[in-house]
Design a protein around this motif. Structure first.
Motif, PDB file in Angstrom:
ATOM      1  N   LEU A  26      69.443 102.319  53.079  1.00 57.65           N
ATOM      2  CA  LEU A  26      69.405 100.985  53.654  1.00 57.65           C
ATOM      3  C   LEU A  26      69.595 101.056  55.169  1.00 57.65           C
ATOM      4  O   LEU A  26      70.631 101.516  55.651  1.00 57.65           O
ATOM      5  CB  LEU A  26      70.492 100.104  53.026  1.00 57.65           C
ATOM      6  N   VAL A  27      68.588 100.595  55.909  1.00 56.43           N
ATOM      7  CA  VAL A  27      68.632 100.559  57.372  1.00 56.43           C
ATOM      8  C   VAL A  27      68.820  99.105  57.795  1.00 56.43           C
ATOM      9  O   VAL A  27      68.043  98.222  57.403  1.00 56.43           O
ATOM     10  CB  VAL A  27      67.348 101.128  57.988  1.00 56.43           C
ATOM     11  N   VAL A  28      69.852  98.840  58.589  1.00 56.61           N
ATOM     12  CA  VAL A  28      70.183  97.480  59.008  1.00 56.61           C
ATOM     13  C   VAL A  28      69.916  97.346  60.503  1.00 56.61           C
ATOM     14  O   VAL A  28      70.418  98.141  61.314  1.00 56.61           O
ATOM     15  CB  VAL A  28      71.655  97.150  58.706  1.00 56.61           C
ATOM     16  N   GLY A  29      69.114  96.361  60.876  1.00 57.91           N
ATOM     17  CA  GLY A  29      68.811  96.120  62.281  1.00 57.91           C
ATOM     18  C   GLY A  29      69.202  94.718  62.689  1.00 57.91           C
ATOM     19  O   GLY A  29      69.261  93.802  61.860  1.00 57.91           O
TER      20      GLY A  29
ATOM     21  N   ASN B  39      76.525  91.018  54.515  1.00 62.06           N
ATOM     22  CA  ASN B  39      77.612  91.560  53.696  1.00 62.06           C
ATOM     23  C   ASN B  39      77.238  91.602  52.215  1.00 62.06           C
ATOM     24  O   ASN B  39      77.488  92.602  51.525  1.00 62.06           O
ATOM     25  CB  ASN B  39      78.881  90.723  53.867  1.00 62.06           C
ATOM     26  N   ASP B  40      76.657  90.526  51.711  1.00 64.86           N
ATOM     27  CA  ASP B  40      76.306  90.472  50.294  1.00 64.86           C
ATOM     28  C   ASP B  40      75.310  91.577  49.945  1.00 64.86           C
ATOM     29  O   ASP B  40      75.447  92.246  48.908  1.00 64.86           O
ATOM     30  CB  ASP B  40      75.711  89.103  49.952  1.00 64.86           C
ATOM     31  N   ALA B  41      74.314  91.775  50.818  1.00 66.10           N
ATOM     32  CA  ALA B  41      73.289  92.786  50.540  1.00 66.10           C
ATOM     33  C   ALA B  41      73.868  94.194  50.617  1.00 66.10           C
ATOM     34  O   ALA B  41      73.600  95.038  49.749  1.00 66.10           O
ATOM     35  CB  ALA B  41      72.132  92.628  51.522  1.00 66.10           C
ATOM     36  N   VAL B  42      74.667  94.462  51.644  1.00 65.83           N
ATOM     37  CA  VAL B  42      75.240  95.798  51.807  1.00 65.83           C
ATOM     38  C   VAL B  42      76.256  96.091  50.707  1.00 65.83           C
ATOM     39  O   VAL B  42      76.275  97.185  50.134  1.00 65.83           O
ATOM     40  CB  VAL B  42      75.879  95.948  53.203  1.00 65.83           C
ATOM     41  N   ASN B  43      77.091  95.116  50.382  1.00 74.00           N
ATOM     42  CA  ASN B  43      78.090  95.323  49.338  1.00 74.00           C
ATOM     43  C   ASN B  43      77.428  95.655  47.994  1.00 74.00           C
ATOM     44  O   ASN B  43      77.870  96.569  47.288  1.00 74.00           O
ATOM     45  CB  ASN B  43      78.965  94.078  49.182  1.00 74.00           C
TER      46      ASN B  43
ATOM     47  N   GLY C 237      62.585  94.450  54.010  1.00 79.94           N
ATOM     48  CA  GLY C 237      62.193  93.418  54.967  1.00 79.94           C
ATOM     49  C   GLY C 237      63.008  92.143  54.873  1.00 79.94           C
ATOM     50  O   GLY C 237      62.730  91.174  55.606  1.00 79.94           O
ATOM     51  N   LEU C 238      64.010  92.110  54.009  1.00 77.74           N
ATOM     52  CA  LEU C 238      64.868  90.927  53.910  1.00 77.74           C
ATOM     53  C   LEU C 238      65.456  90.593  55.270  1.00 77.74           C
ATOM     54  O   LEU C 238      65.939  91.472  55.983  1.00 77.74           O
ATOM     55  CB  LEU C 238      66.000  91.191  52.904  1.00 77.74           C
TER      56      LEU C 238
END
Length: 524
Positions: A458-461, A503-507, A519-520
């Motif tokens: 998971l890459v977060v930008g 937070n919800d997605a990473v958790n 792409g979310l």
């Protein structure tokens, strides 16, 4: 010579904890001068890691976190060391100790394993960051994972730390001309970078010794840490430069990836020039966002109708007469370099924007105390005038990670071009390209990273990230065979855990391995 922009500032209030932890550490063989590096094209060695023997270090740490937000969580802390080879070409040879810390939530149930973190830099302490993140990460995650931080080779206050830049030289680096465009200013910049390189080469005596502080070997160290923790696969959270470390790990050990969160990605596709220019552009955009926010304040902006002009005039004021500080015992005076370092430091986090505007206004009135506070937090300068080794490690690791060398003539040309395109940060970003040119150390260039065969990564930008702009996250997610991109439409450097949607997605990904839709996008 300026700091590489892809770094996160250390937390000075917890540096004392690092000192205490390091004081209890003993080396188990080898000195810094004996270090050697390896080629990234060699097959990684497979030394064996012993299980970690933890020691309770609550007594040192609890007084330092008391009263801080999150301290009511009742966390417990353990400390240890993991031995790693100085050279993976000689995996059975001398070793160096890597400090490690573990934070455990009292409500931990259905434990999944260890979540290893890296805060960025390169040069920021993972031990320090783990303490801070234990107070701020969502408790849903902490109830399922031990939070584990480590000081990478070359970083922190252990015997493995690289230390070769004297404190007075660091003061000069921060105070130096931040927008060098004239021949004389650039000559001074080149001379200071050469002085730093020669001093570090003399301290470490051999190019192999200084070149040992590189990301490829740190990724191998992290795999030994995974093994020592008893984990079959790695669960990892990396910020900024930590995305480079995490993606390098995934490239070397794709089958050992359980879940990697790479937040605020350093662009893997850019060479030094492109990276420096993107950073200048990102910082300019970050300053514009800060200025717009200041102008929107109901109480009015302390910097007047044009914050950019205010900063320009303040820097001119500081160049003509450096600005003193009203802080008792402070003898330094703020030069334009201190002013712009303070500005850059504050752009990392929107929560420091009010402090920046107030500090700039106070400096205009003759008190630079607030600017020194921001600049010192960025450079790792402590109240007693000493420094952490953040600057030393930042330069050593960045230079070990590339074999690119930008000559002075190219820097002169780029400084003029970028000064026109990026008025605050362009010339300084160009001048920083010379940093590694005189650096006398073995180089271990970063590998191309597609991590074929890994689990989803998971890459977060962050759309408003001034330090590692969003295209870097897009490129990293595209390069990784199993990369998935999550975007936050927010401001500041890094996204997790600043936004509930993120937070919800990473958790869910960390805990249940539920991968969000590629792409979310999360709203600001």
């Amino acid at each position: 010579m300026r700091l590489h922009p892809g770094r996160r500032a250390v937390l000075p209030s917890l540096l004392a904890a690092m000192t205490l932890l390091a004081a209890g550490c003993t080396s188990d063989g080898g000195s810094d001068d004996e270090q050697a590096t390896t080629s990234p094209t060699s097959a990684p060695a497979e030394p064996t890691a012993e299980p970690i023997e933890w020691t309770d270090c609550d007594e040192q740490l609890q007084p330092l976190i008391a009263g801080r937000p999150g301290s009511e969580r009742g966390l417990s802390f353990d400390c240890a060391q993991v031995s790693v080879p100085i050279s993976y070409d000689e995996a059975a040879g001398d070793t160096l100790p890597i400090p490690v810390i573990r934070a455990v939530h009292p409500g931990q149930t259905e434990r999944i394993g260890s979540l290893v973190i890296n805060p960025g830099g390169p040069g920021a302490s993972g031990v320090d960051a783990a303490i801070g993140l234990a107070l701020t990460l969502p408790e849903d995650v902490l109830r399922r994972f031990d939070l584990v931080g480590f000081d990478p080779r070359g970083v922190g206050l252990s015997e493995a730390a690289v230390e070769c830049i004297p404190a007075d030289t660091k003061d000069r680096l921060i105070a130096s001309e931040p927008q060098p465009t004239s021949a004389e200013q650039l000559d001074d910049t080149f001379a200071l970078a050469t002085e730093v390189a020669e001093g570090c080469a003399e301290r470490y005596e051999s190019p192999a010794a200084l070149g040992a502080f590189n990301t490829v070997d740190t990724a191998r160290d992290m795999d030994l840490l995974r093994e020592a923790l008893g984990e079959e696969q790695l669960t990892y959270l990396g910020y900024s430069y930590g995305t480079t470390l995490g993606s390098t790990y995934a490239e070397l050990f794709p089958d050992r990836v359980r879940a990697l969160v790479l937040d605020a990605a350093v662009d893997p596709d850019q060479d030094l020039r492109a990276s420096a220019e993107a950073s200048a552009a990102g910082l300019e955009a970050g300053f514009d966002a800060f200025a717009q926010n200041c102008l929107s304040l109901i109480a009015g902006c302390p910097l007047g109708a044009d914050p950019r002009l205010f900063v320009d005039e303040l820097m001119l004021q500081a160049s003509q007469a450096p600005i003193p500080s009203a802080e008792e015992g402070e003898t330094r005076q703020a030069t334009p370099g201190v002013v712009l370092t303070a500005v850059q430091a504050a752009l990392y986090d929107t929560r420091t924007w009010p402090q920046l505007s107030q500090s700039l206004a106070a400096a205009r009135g003759g008190n630079a105390a607030g600017l020194f506070s921001l600049a010192d937090s960025y450079s790792g300068r402590l109240e007693d005038g000493t420094y952490s080794n953040l600057l030393d490690a930042n330069v050593a690791i960045n230079c070990a990670d590339t074999d690119e060398q930008i000559e002075a003539a190219d820097v002169r040309r780029l400084a003029a071009e970028w000064d026109a395109k990026y008025p605050l940060f362009g010339a300084g970003s160009a001048a920083g390209l010379f940093t590694c040119t005189p650096w006398e150390a073995d180089r271990t260039p970063l590998p191309e990273r597609d991590a074929e065969g890994s689990a989803p990564i998971l890459v977060v930008g962050n759309a408003g990230d001034p330090v590692t702009p969003l295209p870097g996250a897009v490129d990293l997610a595209e390069d990784l065979t199993a990369g998935v991109l999550l975007t936050w439409q927010g401001q500041g450097h890094t996204a997790y855990p600043k936004n509930q949607c993120v937070n919800d997605a990473v958790n869910a990904y960390l805990i249940d391995l539920v991968v969000p839709l590629d792409g979310l996008t999360c709203p600001a």
